[in-house]
Design a protein around this motif. Structure first.
Motif, PDB file in Angstrom:
ATOM      1  N   THR A 271     -71.273 -58.394 -95.238  1.00 22.65           N
ATOM      2  CA  THR A 271     -71.424 -58.559 -96.451  1.00 22.65           C
ATOM      3  C   THR A 271     -70.424 -57.672 -97.188  1.00 22.65           C
ATOM      4  O   THR A 271     -70.309 -57.998 -98.634  1.00 22.65           O
ATOM      5  CB  THR A 271     -72.520 -58.155 -97.012  1.00 22.65           C
TER       6      THR A 271
ATOM      7  N   GLN B  43     -64.448 -62.161 -98.021  1.00 23.91           N
ATOM      8  CA  GLN B  43     -64.248 -60.470 -98.091  1.00 23.91           C
ATOM      9  C   GLN B  43     -62.677 -60.289 -97.795  1.00 23.91           C
ATOM     10  O   GLN B  43     -62.097 -60.536 -96.903  1.00 23.91           O
ATOM     11  CB  GLN B  43     -65.020 -59.925 -96.996  1.00 23.91           C
TER      12      GLN B  43
ATOM     13  N   THR C 159     -65.093 -67.367 -94.560  1.00 26.02           N
ATOM     14  CA  THR C 159     -66.516 -67.898 -94.531  1.00 26.02           C
ATOM     15  C   THR C 159     -66.926 -68.376 -93.190  1.00 26.02           C
ATOM     16  O   THR C 159     -68.236 -68.407 -92.967  1.00 26.02           O
ATOM     17  CB  THR C 159     -66.733 -69.124 -95.411  1.00 26.02           C
TER      18      THR C 159
ATOM     19  N   GLU D  18     -70.027 -63.641 -89.881  1.00 28.68           N
ATOM     20  CA  GLU D  18     -70.588 -64.435 -91.037  1.00 28.68           C
ATOM     21  C   GLU D  18     -71.390 -63.686 -91.569  1.00 28.68           C
ATOM     22  O   GLU D  18     -71.865 -63.527 -92.928  1.00 28.68           O
ATOM     23  CB  GLU D  18     -71.245 -65.694 -90.756  1.00 28.68           C
ATOM     24  N   HIS D  19     -72.315 -62.442 -90.971  1.00 24.55           N
ATOM     25  CA  HIS D  19     -73.083 -61.594 -91.758  1.00 24.55           C
ATOM     26  C   HIS D  19     -72.622 -60.332 -92.213  1.00 24.55           C
ATOM     27  O   HIS D  19     -73.314 -59.415 -92.827  1.00 24.55           O
ATOM     28  CB  HIS D  19     -74.179 -61.319 -90.621  1.00 24.55           C
TER      29      HIS D  19
ATOM     30  N   ARG E 290     -70.686 -53.295 -93.775  1.00 23.18           N
ATOM     31  CA  ARG E 290     -71.854 -53.382 -93.978  1.00 23.18           C
ATOM     32  C   ARG E 290     -72.340 -54.939 -93.707  1.00 23.18           C
ATOM     33  O   ARG E 290     -71.816 -55.736 -94.149  1.00 23.18           O
ATOM     34  CB  ARG E 290     -72.235 -53.121 -95.501  1.00 23.18           C
ATOM     35  N   TRP E 291     -73.170 -54.642 -92.963  1.00 20.49           N
ATOM     36  CA  TRP E 291     -73.951 -56.045 -92.524  1.00 20.49           C
ATOM     37  C   TRP E 291     -74.990 -56.686 -93.319  1.00 20.49           C
ATOM     38  O   TRP E 291     -75.744 -55.771 -94.103  1.00 20.49           O
ATOM     39  CB  TRP E 291     -74.382 -56.078 -90.854  1.00 20.49           C
ATOM     40  N   SER E 292     -75.508 -58.147 -93.049  1.00 21.10           N
ATOM     41  CA  SER E 292     -76.392 -58.415 -94.135  1.00 21.10           C
ATOM     42  C   SER E 292     -77.706 -57.707 -94.056  1.00 21.10           C
ATOM     43  O   SER E 292     -78.778 -57.678 -94.821  1.00 21.10           O
ATOM     44  CB  SER E 292     -76.690 -59.875 -93.866  1.00 21.10           C
ATOM     45  N   ASP E 293     -78.054 -56.924 -92.575  1.00 22.30           N
ATOM     46  CA  ASP E 293     -79.403 -56.495 -92.740  1.00 22.30           C
ATOM     47  C   ASP E 293     -79.280 -54.903 -93.060  1.00 22.30           C
ATOM     48  O   ASP E 293     -80.131 -54.124 -92.660  1.00 22.30           O
ATOM     49  CB  ASP E 293     -79.881 -56.312 -91.033  1.00 22.30           C
ATOM     50  N   GLY E 294     -78.152 -54.373 -93.683  1.00 17.07           N
ATOM     51  CA  GLY E 294     -78.031 -52.940 -94.051  1.00 17.07           C
ATOM     52  C   GLY E 294     -77.276 -52.091 -93.194  1.00 17.07           C
ATOM     53  O   GLY E 294     -77.093 -51.022 -93.336  1.00 17.07           O
TER      54      GLY E 294
END
Length: 125
Positions: A72, A20, A40, A69-70, A90-94
């Motif tokens: 996004t 990112q 990454t 790493e999470h 924003r994290w992978s869990d929203g």
């Protein structure tokens, strides 16, 4: 996996690990763009004083870690109402977190509120 000493010409070796990237004025300098990079492996790096042909000075904000790493999505903007560049993640869990006044010394995240503030003016979001 930071780009220590990397130049734009080494894109195939180092920058392929940049997961990112967002641009903003994180170091509070006028007319100077900075880059925030999430690698990454979860490392978070801020490059201050970016200009033509150079990535300026590198600041490791977070060492390699599983939490980052999470991430996004990274977004730069003035989200806190303090007229300084902040980082929204924003994290992978929203979940969304805002890092206010992000500089080479990062602040603690705070939960995103439902009210938007723009340099002293509050508006419903």
């Amino acid at each position: 996996m930071s780009a220590r000493g990397a130049s734009p010409t080494r894109a195939r070796s180092t920058w392929k690990y940049a997961a990112q990237i967002t641009a903003g004025r994180f170091n509070a300098a006028e007319y100077v763009t900075n880059l925030m990079v999430r690698w990454t492996d979860g490392e978070l790096t801020l490059y201050t004083g970016v200009s033509s042909g150079t990535f300026g000075q590198e600041h490791q904000l977070k060492a390699r870690n599983e939490s980052w790493e999470h991430a996004t999505l990274l977004a730069a903007g003035e989200f806190s109402g303090n007229c300084r560049c902040d980082l929204m993640v924003r994290w992978s869990d929203g979940e969304l977190d805002t890092y206010t006044g992000t500089t080479p010394r990062p602040s603690a995240p705070r939960r995103v509120s439902t009210t938007a503030t723009t340099c002293g003016r509050t508006t419903p979001s």
